[in-house]
Design a protein around this motif. Structure first.
Motif, PDB file in Angstrom:
ATOM      1  N   THR A  59      -6.873   0.429   7.411  1.00  0.00           N
ATOM      2  CA  THR A  59      -6.120  -0.742   6.973  1.00  0.00           C
ATOM      3  C   THR A  59      -6.865  -1.486   5.874  1.00  0.00           C
ATOM      4  O   THR A  59      -8.098  -1.467   5.797  1.00  0.00           O
ATOM      5  CB  THR A  59      -5.862  -1.704   8.144  1.00  0.00           C
ATOM      6  N   THR A  60      -6.083  -2.152   5.032  1.00  0.00           N
ATOM      7  CA  THR A  60      -6.622  -3.043   4.025  1.00  0.00           C
ATOM      8  C   THR A  60      -5.519  -4.030   3.668  1.00  0.00           C
ATOM      9  O   THR A  60      -4.468  -4.065   4.322  1.00  0.00           O
ATOM     10  CB  THR A  60      -7.128  -2.267   2.784  1.00  0.00           C
ATOM     11  N   SER A  61      -5.735  -4.855   2.668  1.00  0.00           N
ATOM     12  CA  SER A  61      -4.734  -5.841   2.254  1.00  0.00           C
ATOM     13  C   SER A  61      -4.731  -5.957   0.741  1.00  0.00           C
ATOM     14  O   SER A  61      -5.646  -5.464   0.064  1.00  0.00           O
ATOM     15  CB  SER A  61      -5.029  -7.201   2.880  1.00  0.00           C
ATOM     16  N   ARG A  62      -3.706  -6.621   0.224  1.00  0.00           N
ATOM     17  CA  ARG A  62      -3.638  -6.822  -1.228  1.00  0.00           C
ATOM     18  C   ARG A  62      -4.831  -7.632  -1.718  1.00  0.00           C
ATOM     19  O   ARG A  62      -5.378  -7.372  -2.786  1.00  0.00           O
ATOM     20  CB  ARG A  62      -2.336  -7.531  -1.609  1.00  0.00           C
ATOM     21  N   ALA A  63      -5.274  -8.619  -0.928  1.00  0.00           N
ATOM     22  CA  ALA A  63      -6.403  -9.446  -1.337  1.00  0.00           C
ATOM     23  C   ALA A  63      -7.692  -8.631  -1.381  1.00  0.00           C
ATOM     24  O   ALA A  63      -8.492  -8.759  -2.314  1.00  0.00           O
ATOM     25  CB  ALA A  63      -6.558 -10.632  -0.386  1.00  0.00           C
TER      26      ALA A  63
ATOM     27  N   PRO B  43      -5.027   9.506   2.325  1.00  0.00           N
ATOM     28  CA  PRO B  43      -3.776   9.035   1.694  1.00  0.00           C
ATOM     29  C   PRO B  43      -2.640   8.840   2.694  1.00  0.00           C
ATOM     30  O   PRO B  43      -1.830   7.923   2.536  1.00  0.00           O
ATOM     31  CB  PRO B  43      -3.456  10.159   0.694  1.00  0.00           C
ATOM     32  N   GLU B  44      -2.564   9.687   3.719  1.00  0.00           N
ATOM     33  CA  GLU B  44      -1.483   9.593   4.701  1.00  0.00           C
ATOM     34  C   GLU B  44      -1.698   8.464   5.700  1.00  0.00           C
ATOM     35  O   GLU B  44      -0.736   7.926   6.245  1.00  0.00           O
ATOM     36  CB  GLU B  44      -1.351  10.920   5.458  1.00  0.00           C
ATOM     37  N   LYS B  45      -2.952   8.099   5.952  1.00  0.00           N
ATOM     38  CA  LYS B  45      -3.237   7.097   6.979  1.00  0.00           C
ATOM     39  C   LYS B  45      -3.651   5.749   6.405  1.00  0.00           C
ATOM     40  O   LYS B  45      -4.104   4.876   7.147  1.00  0.00           O
ATOM     41  CB  LYS B  45      -4.330   7.619   7.923  1.00  0.00           C
ATOM     42  N   LEU B  46      -3.500   5.573   5.109  1.00  0.00           N
ATOM     43  CA  LEU B  46      -3.785   4.280   4.499  1.00  0.00           C
ATOM     44  C   LEU B  46      -2.623   3.327   4.758  1.00  0.00           C
ATOM     45  O   LEU B  46      -1.453   3.702   4.612  1.00  0.00           O
ATOM     46  CB  LEU B  46      -4.014   4.442   3.001  1.00  0.00           C
ATOM     47  N   CYS B  47      -2.944   2.097   5.135  1.00  0.00           N
ATOM     48  CA  CYS B  47      -1.913   1.121   5.519  1.00  0.00           C
ATOM     49  C   CYS B  47      -2.276  -0.239   4.923  1.00  0.00           C
ATOM     50  O   CYS B  47      -3.366  -0.771   5.192  1.00  0.00           O
ATOM     51  CB  CYS B  47      -1.852   1.046   7.045  1.00  0.00           C
ATOM     52  N   ILE B  48      -1.371  -0.786   4.114  1.00  0.00           N
ATOM     53  CA  ILE B  48      -1.584  -2.106   3.500  1.00  0.00           C
ATOM     54  C   ILE B  48      -0.896  -3.149   4.365  1.00  0.00           C
ATOM     55  O   ILE B  48       0.328  -3.121   4.543  1.00  0.00           O
ATOM     56  CB  ILE B  48      -1.024  -2.165   2.069  1.00  0.00           C
ATOM     57  N   LEU B  49      -1.672  -4.091   4.911  1.00  0.00           N
ATOM     58  CA  LEU B  49      -1.157  -5.077   5.860  1.00  0.00           C
ATOM     59  C   LEU B  49      -1.043  -6.460   5.230  1.00  0.00           C
ATOM     60  O   LEU B  49      -1.670  -6.741   4.198  1.00  0.00           O
ATOM     61  CB  LEU B  49      -2.098  -5.173   7.058  1.00  0.00           C
ATOM     62  N   PRO B  50      -0.262  -7.359   5.867  1.00  0.00           N
ATOM     63  CA  PRO B  50      -0.284  -8.767   5.447  1.00  0.00           C
ATOM     64  C   PRO B  50      -1.700  -9.336   5.550  1.00  0.00           C
ATOM     65  O   PRO B  50      -2.493  -8.903   6.402  1.00  0.00           O
ATOM     66  CB  PRO B  50       0.662  -9.442   6.460  1.00  0.00           C
ATOM     67  N   GLU B  51      -2.001 -10.320   4.693  1.00  0.00           N
ATOM     68  CA  GLU B  51      -3.363 -10.867   4.638  1.00  0.00           C
ATOM     69  C   GLU B  51      -3.828 -11.387   6.001  1.00  0.00           C
ATOM     70  O   GLU B  51      -4.958 -11.119   6.431  1.00  0.00           O
ATOM     71  CB  GLU B  51      -3.440 -12.016   3.618  1.00  0.00           C
ATOM     72  N   ASP B  52      -2.981 -12.157   6.689  1.00  0.00           N
ATOM     73  CA  ASP B  52      -3.388 -12.748   7.965  1.00  0.00           C
ATOM     74  C   ASP B  52      -3.622 -11.674   9.020  1.00  0.00           C
ATOM     75  O   ASP B  52      -4.561 -11.777   9.821  1.00  0.00           O
ATOM     76  CB  ASP B  52      -2.324 -13.730   8.460  1.00  0.00           C
TER      77      ASP B  52
END
Length: 302
Positions: free
Chosen positions: A107-111, A193-202
């Motif tokens: 997991t990661t986020s836009r920030a 690449p298949e298991k990358l997930c972009i989550l909401p910041e909080d």
């Protein structure tokens, strides 16, 4: 200001405790965190100390070692010089979270990605177009690996999956550039690449706060093999979990010594990387196999 720079990517292979000492919180020995975001970090002084120690053990030329890292503490006088190497804090980029489908997600986020892009520019990396849409109660993914039914379920939280091709682009770049390119990492490079997930910041911040690994330690009475009655015989320790990915900038200046030397900043940085650092051990509990990390260096040319 520095004249040469690279990234050091740090992939956690065994639980890693870069600690802050005792705490009054729920965990006795917490990990290092940023003050504002509460994102986990490894402080620059820890990284530089490990690099200094490892390059010394690998028999780097002592004169060159002194130019890069500066004099040893016991050698310091008011007339001595600073080292040419500057090391930044290691910051979080990917954090593994338990998933109902696919075992776990990176997991990661836009920030977090935006901060990484900002520091990439600092070390001369061109990342291309990583533009991502705002994320509310959604999880940006690229395939079906993390989707259980109609949701992405991480720990006990459910997110609406939203496919986005940029996620695949980011995952492929990280697999090719940030992970070790050795044979034992081929599975992980294919999976990223298949298991990358972009989550909401909080949501990402909450996982970083509450989904780290907490180990309970006890002290045994050697005669009875029961828990000792001493104060401090039972304590908890927080760790960064296996498969976390962090990054830190490495920057060099020309030599700061009084005597004139022929090396420039780029040559000093190359001399450091020529030591062939592939694995390091960071943080506490070295004798119990914790803190092993794989390191990859990148910058300027990509």
């Amino acid at each position: 200001m520095f004249d040469a720079a690279r990234f050091m990517f740090i992939y956690v292979e065994t639980p890693l405790h870069a600690g802050t000492g005792r705490s009054l919180g729920a965990v006795d020995l917490p990990i290092q965190r940023e003050r504002v975001t509460q994102y986990p970090i490894i402080q620059a002084s820890s990284l530089k100390g490990v690099l200094r120690s490892e390059t010394r053990q690998q028999k780097m030329d002592p004169s060159l070692h002194r130019v890069i890292f500066g004099p040893e503490t016991a050698e310091l006088t008011e007339h001595d010089h600073a080292g040419a190497l500057t090391v930044g804090d290691a910051r979080i980029l990917l954090f593994p979270v338990r998933s109902l489908a696919g075992v776990f997600a990176w997991t990661t986020s836009r920030a977090a990605l935006a901060r990484f892009q900002r520091e990439a520019a600092l070390v001369g990396l061109s990342l291309g177009d990583w533009d991502l849409p705002p994320v509310n109660n959604e999880a940006l993914v690229t395939g079906n690996s993390l989707i259980a039914g109609e949701a992405v379920v991480l720990e006990e939280f459910s997110f609406t999956p939203k496919r986005n091709e940029t996620v695949a682009t980011i995952g492929k770049w990280l697999a090719d550039k940030a992970l070790p390119q050795t044979e034992e990492y081929s599975y992980w490079r294919n999976e990223l690449p298949e298991k990358l997930c972009i989550l909401p910041e909080d949501a990402f911040r909450d996982f970083l706060l509450y989904a780290t690994e907490v180990q309970t330690h006890i002290k045994l009475n050697p005669a009875t093999k029961t828990v000792a009655k001493d104060v401090g015989a039972l304590w908890t320790q927080e760790n960064l979990p296996t498969d976390t990915l962090l990054y830190a900038p490495l920057m060099t200046t020309p030599p700061r010594t009084k005597e004139k030397r022929s090396e420039n900043a780029d040559e000093l940085l190359k001399a450091l990387l020529d030591v062939k650092l592939t694995r390091l051990q960071l943080g506490a509990n070295e004798t119990t196999g914790q803190g092993f990390v794989a390191v990859t260096f990148l910058g300027g040319e990509s």
